[in-house]
Design an enzyme around this catalytic site. Structure first.
Site, short mmCIF file in Angstrom:
data_model
loop_
_atom_site.label_atom_id
_atom_site.label_comp_id
_atom_site.label_asym_id
_atom_site.label_seq_id
_atom_site.Cartn_x
_atom_site.Cartn_y
_atom_site.Cartn_z
N TYR A 134 10.49 2.83 -1.28
CA TYR A 134 9.42 2.24 -1.32
C TYR A 134 8.76 2.47 0.05
O TYR A 134 7.96 3.06 0.43
CB TYR A 134 9.77 0.45 -2.00
CG TYR A 134 9.11 1.30 -3.77
CD1 TYR A 134 10.03 1.68 -3.97
CD2 TYR A 134 8.64 -0.31 -4.05
CE1 TYR A 134 9.82 1.98 -5.76
CE2 TYR A 134 8.40 -0.01 -5.04
CZ TYR A 134 8.91 0.68 -6.12
OH TYR A 134 8.83 0.43 -7.53
N GLU A 136 12.77 -6.47 -10.63
CA GLU A 136 13.33 -6.81 -9.00
C GLU A 136 13.42 -7.52 -9.09
O GLU A 136 14.29 -8.55 -8.76
CB GLU A 136 12.97 -5.81 -8.52
CG GLU A 136 13.57 -6.25 -6.71
CD GLU A 136 13.04 -4.87 -5.40
OE1 GLU A 136 12.78 -3.25 -5.98
OE2 GLU A 136 12.85 -5.36 -4.58
N SER A 155 6.68 -9.81 0.28
CA SER A 155 6.78 -11.29 0.63
C SER A 155 5.75 -11.99 0.15
O SER A 155 5.06 -11.73 -0.86
CB SER A 155 5.68 -10.77 1.84
OG SER A 155 4.34 -10.36 2.05
N GLU A 192 3.45 -14.04 0.78
CA GLU A 192 2.23 -14.00 0.67
C GLU A 192 1.69 -12.62 -0.55
O GLU A 192 0.37 -13.16 -1.59
CB GLU A 192 0.85 -13.51 2.32
CG GLU A 192 1.67 -14.70 3.31
CD GLU A 192 2.90 -14.47 3.82
OE1 GLU A 192 3.58 -13.79 3.66
OE2 GLU A 192 3.72 -15.73 4.45
C1 LIG Z 1 16.36 -7.58 3.74
C2 LIG Z 1 14.86 -6.31 3.22
C3 LIG Z 1 15.55 -5.34 2.19
C4 LIG Z 1 14.63 -4.71 1.76
N1 LIG Z 1 15.19 -3.66 1.11
C5 LIG Z 1 14.28 -2.51 1.10
C6 LIG Z 1 14.72 -1.56 0.57
O1 LIG Z 1 15.58 -1.45 -0.06
N2 LIG Z 1 13.77 -1.08 0.42
C7 LIG Z 1 12.84 -0.53 0.62
O2 LIG Z 1 11.22 0.29 0.11
N3 LIG Z 1 12.02 -1.92 1.30
C8 LIG Z 1 12.78 -2.85 1.51
N4 LIG Z 1 12.34 -3.40 2.41
C9 LIG Z 1 11.27 -3.90 3.12
C10 LIG Z 1 9.75 -4.73 1.87
O3 LIG Z 1 10.12 -4.73 0.78
C11 LIG Z 1 8.26 -4.81 3.56
O4 LIG Z 1 9.86 -5.41 4.30
C12 LIG Z 1 8.02 -6.30 2.68
O5 LIG Z 1 7.19 -5.14 1.34
C13 LIG Z 1 6.51 -6.64 4.05
O6 LIG Z 1 6.87 -5.09 4.51
P1 LIG Z 1 6.16 -4.59 5.83
O7 LIG Z 1 7.60 -5.06 6.31
O8 LIG Z 1 5.71 -3.40 6.34
O9 LIG Z 1 5.20 -6.19 6.53
P2 LIG Z 1 3.49 -5.92 6.56
O10 LIG Z 1 3.39 -5.37 5.23
O11 LIG Z 1 3.09 -5.47 7.81
O12 LIG Z 1 2.97 -7.50 6.44
C14 LIG Z 1 3.21 -8.32 7.45
C15 LIG Z 1 2.67 -9.60 7.61
O13 LIG Z 1 1.26 -9.21 6.94
C16 LIG Z 1 1.56 -10.38 5.53
N5 LIG Z 1 0.43 -9.49 5.11
C17 LIG Z 1 0.26 -8.34 4.88
N6 LIG Z 1 -0.80 -7.47 3.82
C18 LIG Z 1 -1.44 -8.90 3.46
C19 LIG Z 1 -1.87 -9.15 2.54
N7 LIG Z 1 -3.00 -8.27 1.91
N8 LIG Z 1 -1.82 -10.69 2.08
C20 LIG Z 1 -1.27 -11.67 2.63
N9 LIG Z 1 -1.33 -11.33 3.69
C21 LIG Z 1 -0.07 -10.43 4.13
C22 LIG Z 1 2.54 -9.92 4.47
O14 LIG Z 1 3.47 -11.19 3.95
C23 LIG Z 1 3.61 -10.40 5.83
O15 LIG Z 1 3.77 -12.04 6.76
C24 LIG Z 1 13.44 -4.68 2.15
C25 LIG Z 1 13.08 -5.52 3.36
C26 LIG Z 1 14.57 -7.03 3.81
C27 LIG Z 1 13.89 -7.91 4.79
#
Ligand SMILES: Cc1cc2nc3c(=O)[nH]c(=O)nc-3n(C[C@H](O)[C@H](O)[C@H](O)COP(=O)(O)OP(=O)(O)OC[C@H]3O[C@@H](n4cnc5c(N)ncnc54)[C@H](O)[C@@H]3O)c2cc1C
Length: 397
Positions: free
Chosen positions: A126, A242, A378, A380
């Site tokens: 994803y 999930e 997340s 949020e």
């Molecule tokens: C241990 C672990 C395993 C994972 N495994 C997978 C996997 O197998 N496959 C996969 O595809 N992904 C995986 N992920 C990724 C995970 O889905 C993303 O890290 C998550 O969706 C957040 O995206 P980002 O890290 O790009 O943060 P961002 O989207 O950049 O967010 C940064 C911060 O801003 C906040 N934020 C962003 N947009 C908004 C909004 N509209 N309103 C309020 N707050 C907001 C977020 O809550 C967060 O605090 C994994 C992550 C972890 C930590």
């Protein structure tokens, strides 16, 4: 097993007898479970043959055709026997239920029995470097080459990608369409040239996830799940499965650190803080917060059980899974905080003398718990889902 016609207690007796006969005692300890022994293999095969890897799936797809209540009895009886379900991962948690609900009969027949038997490791493609919470911005390109799909792009944070046989992946199949409308969900064989994975280290020292690169990778024409360019709907449904399963894992204290905290949180407090003259925990402030946490955890588990009971005829989770994912992450993080707090300086070990493995494991479990409010969406973002889709509040934008 025999058909018990809904008599859950008769089913319980049968399940208990089966476990007594079939669960190898050598696997009762954490150390026993971690080793790749002949007993571990035997246990996996027995559970697969019984259909208990995916207990509620139909028998024709490798499940046991159990009701949710019966499946809960299996989980309870496994816990009672010191046993565990050796078949899991994203196949069972995420893509399996999605294929079962939305796949074609051919896709079900081709993929589900392998998933139910735990024969393949699955990963989830994803997130991308420019698409995390804003998932619909994903750019991985998927082109129609007549007899196959051709995929180029990069994913990130892909859990177990370096071990995976298959990836369920969101790709852009129509770059000209609006961003939510040009996405498809495609199944990619990870054991082919052009797939490269580079593990990334998590804060606790483990490398559970990877950067994943696809260069001229092929997918079969009939491995698109759901309609072409209709992948956003599939993606959202899969996230409900999930998040539902993550909540159950968080409720059991298992996500990301299986068996990392073998003691109950109050036992850590008793061991490291000690008791006063009346046999109560010596630190009244910690005692109060610990009781609050225990009550919250108990309420969470009861709510999960009630939600499972109330779900009509295996209809599956809804957007309410975001409530459970949010609450489960908070409770798991509170628990990890309370344990390291109770352990005092002993809860700050990383390596070196003076710490036993148990204490080091708690420090790492506390660090791992930080990811609970990020993975699977997340906190949020889950609150946004609750606000919009459960409570029906207007979008603040
Ligand atoms: C241990 C672990 C395993 C994972 N495994 C997978 C996997 O197998 N496959 C996969 O595809 N992904 C995986 N992920 C990724 C995970 O889905 C993303 O890290 C998550 O969706 C957040 O995206 P980002 O890290 O790009 O943060 P961002 O989207 O950049 O967010 C940064 C911060 O801003 C906040 N934020 C962003 N947009 C908004 C909004 N509209 N309103 C309020 N707050 C907001 C977020 O809550 C967060 O605090 C994994 C992550 C972890 C930590």
């Amino acid at each position: 097993m025999a058909d018990f016609g809904g008599d859950v207690e008769a089913f319980r007796a049968e399940a208990r007898a089966w476990l007594d006969e079939n669960f190898p005692p050598s696997l009762k300890t954490t150390a026993g479970r971690r080793a790749a022994t002949a007993d571990a293999k035997l246990w996996r095969e027995r559970v697969a043959a019984q259909g208990w890897g995916a207990p509620t799936w139909p028998r024709e797809y490798g499940g046991a055709g159990l009701s949710r209540a019966e499946a809960r009895v299996v989980a309870e009886e496994m816990a009672r026997a010191g046993a565990y379900n050796p078949i899991g991962g994203l196949g069972i948690m995420s893509i399996g239920p999605t294929i079962l609900e939305l796949g074609t009969p051919e896709q079900k027949a081709r993929h589900l029995p392998h998933i139910a038997r735990g024969e393949f490791e699955w990963c989830q493609g994803y997130s991308e470097p420019g698409a995390g919470s804003d998932l619909a911005s994903l750019q991985t390109k998927c082109e129609d080459k007549g007899d196959h799909w051709l995929i180029n792009g990069q994913k990130i944070w892909t859990s177990v990608a370096n071990l995976a046989d298959w990836c369920f992946c969101l790709v852009r199949t129509d770059p000209a369409a609006k961003k939510h409308e040009g996405i498809s969900c495609v199944l990619i064989d990870m054991r082919q040239p052009g797939v490269e994975t580079r593990p990334i280290k998590l804060i606790n020292g483990d490398s559970p996830f990877c950067e994943t690169f696809f260069t001229d990778v092929h997918a079969a024409k009939d491995d698109v799940i759901g309609p072409l360019n209709g992948g956003w709907t599939i993606a959202k449904r899969l996230l409900q499965f999930e998040r539902d399963n993550i909540s159950i894992g968080l409720g059991a204290g298992a996500l990301g650190s299986p068996a990392a905290a073998p003691l109950a949180v109050e036992d850590y407090a008793r061991r490291y803080v000690g008791l006063d003259d009346e046999g109560r925990l010596a630190d009244p402030d910690l005692r109060k917060r610990l009781v609050e946490h225990k009550m919250e955890h108990q309420a969470f588990q009861l709510t999960l059980a009630r939600a499972a009971d109330e779900a009509k005829s295996n209809q599956g989770p809804s957007n309410a899974a975001s409530i459970m994912k949010y609450a489960g992450a908070k409770i798991a993080q509170d628990r990890a905080e309370l344990i390291v707090e109770a352990m005092g300086a002993n809860g700050l070990g990383w390596e070196g003398d003076g710490f036993d493995g148990q204490e080091l494991a708690q420090t790492r479990a506390w660090l791992r718990s930080k990811a609970n409010s990020i993975e699977g969406g997340s906190s949020e973002i889950n609150l946004n889902v609750v606000s919009k889709r459960v409570l029906g509040l207007p979008d603040p934008k």
